[in-house]
Design a protein around this motif. Structure first.
Motif, PDB file in Angstrom:
ATOM      1  N   ASP A  62       0.752  -0.926  -0.233  1.00 41.58           N
ATOM      2  CA  ASP A  62       0.330  -0.289  -0.054  1.00 41.58           C
ATOM      3  C   ASP A  62       0.734   1.265  -0.023  1.00 41.58           C
ATOM      4  O   ASP A  62       0.316   2.662   0.514  1.00 41.58           O
TER       5      ASP A  62
ATOM      6  N   SER B 113       0.256   1.901  -5.043  1.00 39.35           N
ATOM      7  CA  SER B 113      -0.641   1.869  -5.417  1.00 39.35           C
ATOM      8  C   SER B 113      -0.638   2.360  -6.691  1.00 39.35           C
ATOM      9  O   SER B 113      -1.986   2.405  -7.659  1.00 39.35           O
TER      10      SER B 113
ATOM     11  N   ARG C  36      -1.099  -0.750  -8.294  1.00 42.23           N
ATOM     12  CA  ARG C  36      -3.026  -1.319  -8.577  1.00 42.23           C
ATOM     13  C   ARG C  36      -3.699  -0.409  -9.473  1.00 42.23           C
ATOM     14  O   ARG C  36      -4.619  -0.843 -10.149  1.00 42.23           O
TER      15      ARG C  36
END
Length: 211
Positions: free
Chosen positions: A46, A51, A54
């Protein structure tokens, strides 16, 4: 607190829909019940780099496959070495780490578009810093995996298409064969009940916690 004994690294691997993330959670539940210090994490992370990955994987950003592979390498190194929560440090402190995906995921998924040899070389620093005590591969039939994906998720990511999952599974097996002299891999049939698979996952790692 430093116990004087290093933790171990358990990397759970599998195609999307394999049940791997569920098994990571069930393993963490069991370790918690037994009082084993552990930290559970996943890749991509994360972090800001994770990020970005993703966003690419869900189609919100576009990137060349080589760029995606390089982002995974950067995210993985930060995951290992980050001063705040790097997993290499946790292992040294005596905390065992459950990883939902590690570098074998890069080998399997990104070698659909990028040469496997390049990926292994690109991840060589990560493997030299921290090699899993054991890689547990939840081997699930792609058709079964797709049924689970369609049932449980509103949106599918880039690699969650049957033909790609067939290729990714094949790439996993090729990578295991290629690196069999360096890596400890346990293959578990993921087509069975969660409880049966969870017991075999525990059987694969329990011996490392015995004094």
């Amino acid at each position: 607190m430093d116990t004087g004994k290093k933790g171990i690294l358990i990397a759970l691997e599998g195609i999307d829909g394999s049940g791997k993330s569920t098994q990571a959670r069930l393993l963490s539940d069991r370790m918690r019940e037994m009082g084993i210090p552990f930290y559970m994490t996943m890749e991509p992370t994360d972090s800001p780099i994770g990020s970005m990955i993703r966003q690419v994987m869900t189609g919100r950003m576009q990137a060349d496959p080589k760029v995606i592979a390089a982002l995974f390498v950067a995210d993985r190194l930060d995951h290992l070495l980050n001063e705040g929560n790097g997993i290499a440090g946790k292992i040294e402190e005596g905390i065992s780490v459950i990883m939902d995906r590690y570098y074998f995921s890069s080998y399997a998924y990104q070698s659909v578009d990028v040469p496997l040899d390049w990926l292994i070389q690109a991840n060589a620093l990560s493997s030299s810093i921290l090699r899993p005590t054991v890689n547990v591969f939840i081997d699930t039939d792609p058709d079964t995996a797709m049924e689970r994906i369609v049932k449980n998720r509103f949106a599918t990511e880039l690699f969650e298409e049957r033909d790609r999952l067939v290729q990714v599974r094949r790439n996993y097996l090729e990578a295991f064969e290629r690196l069999g002299d360096k890596e400890r891999v346990t293959v578990i049939d993921g087509n069975r009940s969660q409880e049966t698979v969870a017991q075999e996952v525990w059987d694969a790692v329990a011996g490392y916690f015995i004094e």
